[in-house]
Design an enzyme around this catalytic site. Structure first.
Site, PDB file in Angstrom:
ATOM      1  N   ASP A  66      12.287  26.413 -11.979  1.00 17.86           N
ATOM      2  CA  ASP A  66      10.924  25.907 -11.879  1.00 17.86           C
ATOM      3  C   ASP A  66      10.643  24.802 -12.894  1.00 17.86           C
ATOM      4  O   ASP A  66      11.034  24.895 -14.056  1.00 17.86           O
ATOM      5  CB  ASP A  66       9.949  27.077 -12.105  1.00 17.86           C
ATOM      6  CG  ASP A  66       8.503  26.656 -12.055  1.00 17.86           C
ATOM      7  OD1 ASP A  66       8.038  26.284 -10.969  1.00 17.86           O
ATOM      8  OD2 ASP A  66       7.837  26.701 -13.116  1.00 17.86           O
ATOM      9  N   GLU A 100      13.500  22.388  -9.091  1.00 14.59           N
ATOM     10  CA  GLU A 100      12.208  21.881  -8.631  1.00 14.59           C
ATOM     11  C   GLU A 100      11.715  20.809  -9.590  1.00 14.59           C
ATOM     12  O   GLU A 100      11.580  21.058 -10.794  1.00 14.59           O
ATOM     13  CB  GLU A 100      11.182  23.015  -8.559  1.00 14.59           C
ATOM     14  CG  GLU A 100       9.828  22.546  -8.046  1.00 14.59           C
ATOM     15  CD  GLU A 100       8.641  23.066  -8.862  1.00 14.59           C
ATOM     16  OE1 GLU A 100       7.540  23.144  -8.299  1.00 14.59           O
ATOM     17  OE2 GLU A 100       8.820  23.360 -10.059  1.00 14.59           O
TER      18      GLU A 100
END
Length: 688
Positions: free
Chosen positions: A310, A380
């Site tokens: 993330d 990401e």
């Protein structure tokens, strides 16, 4: 008696017991009872002399028999009529063995690499709060996911990415982690997780976890020790001198306002690029780096199949802490409150970031050595127009990082409904992706509006067709397979922290409960009439149960395309070639060298019906038969290639057979991850 005489006596005894033996007068012994003592003395001497004679020809009257002594066996085995066939068979077996070994080595050397599990099926994102509630508290949980594993199998899904379920105060719904090694009670227990993982593996499913390295919760043990200046944890976070009114620099949080918050306990400011309850970790501290590797090892040891990393671009910040340049230099500094007001030269994509990612990749490779247990790594990073930064997450030709970085450019589909726009977005990724690597496609997630809402319900089917027929791995956000739309959330219903800062920025609308049926709470919670967010009012008609019964539903078409993608070589590992794009239609080919069968996609993203003329494409046959239409009514219809009709929002999958491939003469219009050819004679793929 000499040894030679004893041997002769033994031979004679065996000779006399052979029923096939003839006596010296040419009369068969029959019962084999005649012994040497019955022979006349002169005959017996002649016979003994014959048996002692090494000349082989004198044995022609004898046949091999079971139980013959070694001396007789060796004598016969040396005869040409026995020796030659034996040697021929031996060398024939040697030649066959060597040929098989050579063929095996050749096939292995020429065979392309097998696709891994994360390449052969779509990745399905589960937002656990909203997928399925098993205990009636109104919030989805791990047992709820396990109850619905049949859904993944029905869709031919092999890879499931589950958003965070770590222990958390839930200020950002799990992205503020209090304990990286614990399950939040809201979602269940560690035993629930282990049972879910075991059942997924039993079914051949893979589990990808969210890994959140940039920050922790302010309730994390590390932060509490750091703010009290514990010797070991003092520099686990980014601290600097400041006071309650003056911040160290102009850095702005993703959620708005300053990235710095003053802590009264420590008497300094700490950095948080997201919520103030999410302090950024200091990855220039080697202890922090080791802590994160230990956490990766913990979950890999549990058996998880990979991680989605993330917000990786935020992991490192410039140590000098200088102000970032303003997008509008004339804007008063005190009015800089949004991330869009600054060029993030010092807070994203800093030097050393990719070294961290390579270390994590290396750690995952250790766990990937077990056959069939490859651990995938996905990153990401929203880099917007700086696509070159996104491509860096693939790594280099020498050092690998992620298997693919998420491709968010199709999120811009709703900005322009035209075939040319869709081609531009697809081409943006394909032309910038390093040669030989694997693409991926995303049209929605928990942070972005649902594609059925932003693009319109008219286009959900053709968008699913695009996702499932492009080269690479498609990612499906839960509910996209049935065409779920955003819900309307009133100010009093807002749960999302971002929405509490700015109601228009709320991400709640795309996080509504999954619509399983037309029953109470859409089948999300069958125990009580509680849901953490409202259920969409269209759930009585837009749900899994209803659409399973309709062969032309969004769900049925998604399932058909997912199965087709996995079963057809051109679709999951063949060439991708642009054929045509205009104001309405985007059309492309999927083909494989050596295989006559190929697929043509004609997708209408425009606002009106269109007739597409592909007569200039000589490699296409004159007549084309529709395998599948998103409208359903054109299934099996035959078009002339000069006149292919599509309605707005309609997509066609056309299967055809042709001897000539398109890609050899149009290489600038074509892409392939790893070139392979099909040899139909023995039904194999080989490098070519």
């Amino acid at each position: 008696m000499s040894s030679k005489e004893r041997s002769t006596s033994m031979v004679l005894v065996n000779y006399n017991r052979n029923p096939d033996l003839q006596d010296v007068d040419g009369v068969g012994s029959g019962s084999g009872t005649k012994t040497s003592s019955t022979l006349p003395e002169e005959k017996q001497q002649d016979f003994t002399s014959m048996m002692l004679d090494p000349v082989v020809e004198e044995y022609t009257q004898l046949k091999p028999y079971a139980g013959m002594p070694k001396e007789v066996l060796l004598l016969y085995s040396s005869q040409a009529r026995y020796r030659v066939p034996r040697e021929v068979l031996f060398w024939l077996m040697v030649a066959c063995t060597l040929t098989l070994v050579a063929l095996t080595i050749t096939v292995i050397a020429l065979s392309p690499r097998c696709l891994s599990w994360w390449q052969v099926s779509p990745v399905y994102q589960v937002y656990p709060r909203s997928f399925r509630d098993s205990d009636g508290d109104g919030v989805g949980d791990l047992k709820g996911i396990q109850e619905q594993l049949d859904h993944f199998e029905y869709l031919n899904i092999k890879s499931v990415w589950i958003s965070p379920f770590y222990r958390s105060p839930m200020k950002d719904f799990g992205y503020d982690v209090e304990d990286f090694r614990a399950i939040d009670p809201l979602f269940g227990t560690m035993q629930d997780f282990e049972e879910l993982l075991a059942e997924m593996h039993n079914r051949g499913l893979k589990l990808i976890m969210d890994f959140i390295p940039n920050h922790t919760s302010d309730k994390h043990r590390w932060f509490n020790l750091s703010r009290t200046r514990d010797a070991h944890y003092e520099d686990y976070y980014i601290w600097t001198d400041c006071n309650e009114t003056t911040r160290p620099n102009n850095w702005v949080s993703v959620f708005g306002n300053s990235s710095w918050t003053y802590d009264e306990v420590r008497g300094q400011c700490y950095l948080h690029q997201f919520l103030k309850e999410q302090p950024d970790l200091n990855f220039r501290n080697p202890h922090v780096r080791q802590e994160m590797i230990d956490i990766i090892q913990f979950w890999l040891g549990k058996g998880v199949d990979g991680f989605r990393m993330d917000a990786v671009k935020h992991i490192l910040e410039a140590a000098h802490l200088r102000d970032e340049p303003q997008v509008d230099p004339e804007k008063p500094p005190e009015s800089v409150t949004s991330e869009w007001d600054l060029h993030h030269d010092y807070t994203t994509s800093q030097l050393g970031l990719h070294d961290l990612l390579r270390d994590w990749r290396a750690e995952m490779d250790v766990y990937s050595r077990e056959p069939g247990r490859y651990r995938v790594m996905v990153t990401e990073s929203y880099d917007y127009h700086e696509v070159d930064k996104t491509m860096m997450y693939y790594g280099t030709s020498l050092v690998k990082e992620s298997d693919f970085p998420f491709n968010f450019y199709l999120l811009d589909l709703p900005r322009n409904t035209s075939g040319l726009w869709v081609q531009q977005l697809v081409q943006l990724w394909m032309t910038n992706m390093p040669k030989g690597l694997w693409a991926n496609w995303v049209v929605g997630n928990h942070d972005k509006p649902r594609i059925a809402t932003s693009a319109g319900q008219t286009y959900i089917r053709v968008i699913n067709m695009l996702l499932l027929t492009l080269p690479g791995t498609p990612t499906t956000y839960y509910g996209e397979e049935i065409g779920m739309e955003n819900i309307n959330v009133t100010d009093s219903q807002i749960q999302d922290p971002a929405g509490k800062y700015n109601a228009s920025a709320s991400r709640d609308p795309q996080r509504s409960p999954m619509q399983w049926s037309g029953n109470m709470n859409a089948g999300f919670n069958n125990r009580t009439n509680i849901t953490w967010l409202p259920v969409h009012p269209d759930h009585t008609s837009v749900n899994v149960e209803v659409q399973k019964k309709d062969g032309r539903s969004v769900l049925s078409q998604y399932r058909f395309l997912s199965t087709l993608r996995q079963s057809e070589l051109p679709l999951h590992r063949g060439w991708f070639c642009y054929i045509h794009a205009d104001a309405n239609v985007f059309s492309y080919l999927r083909e494989l060298d050596g295989l006559n069968q190929a697929f043509l996609m004609v997708l209408n993203f425009g606002k009106e019906s269109a007739v597409t003329d592909l007569s200039s494409v000589g490699e296409l046959p004159d007549q084309l038969t529709v395998l599948m239409s998103t409208n359903g009514v054109r299934d099996g219809k035959v078009f002339q290639k000069s006149r292919i009709l599509t309605e707005a929002g309609e997509g066609l999958v056309i299967q055809f057979s042709a001897q000539t491939r398109f890609n050899p003469n149009h290489l600038k219009q074509c892409y392939v991850s790893e070139k392979a050819c099909y040899l139909g004679v023995i039904d194999i793929l080989y490098k070519c």
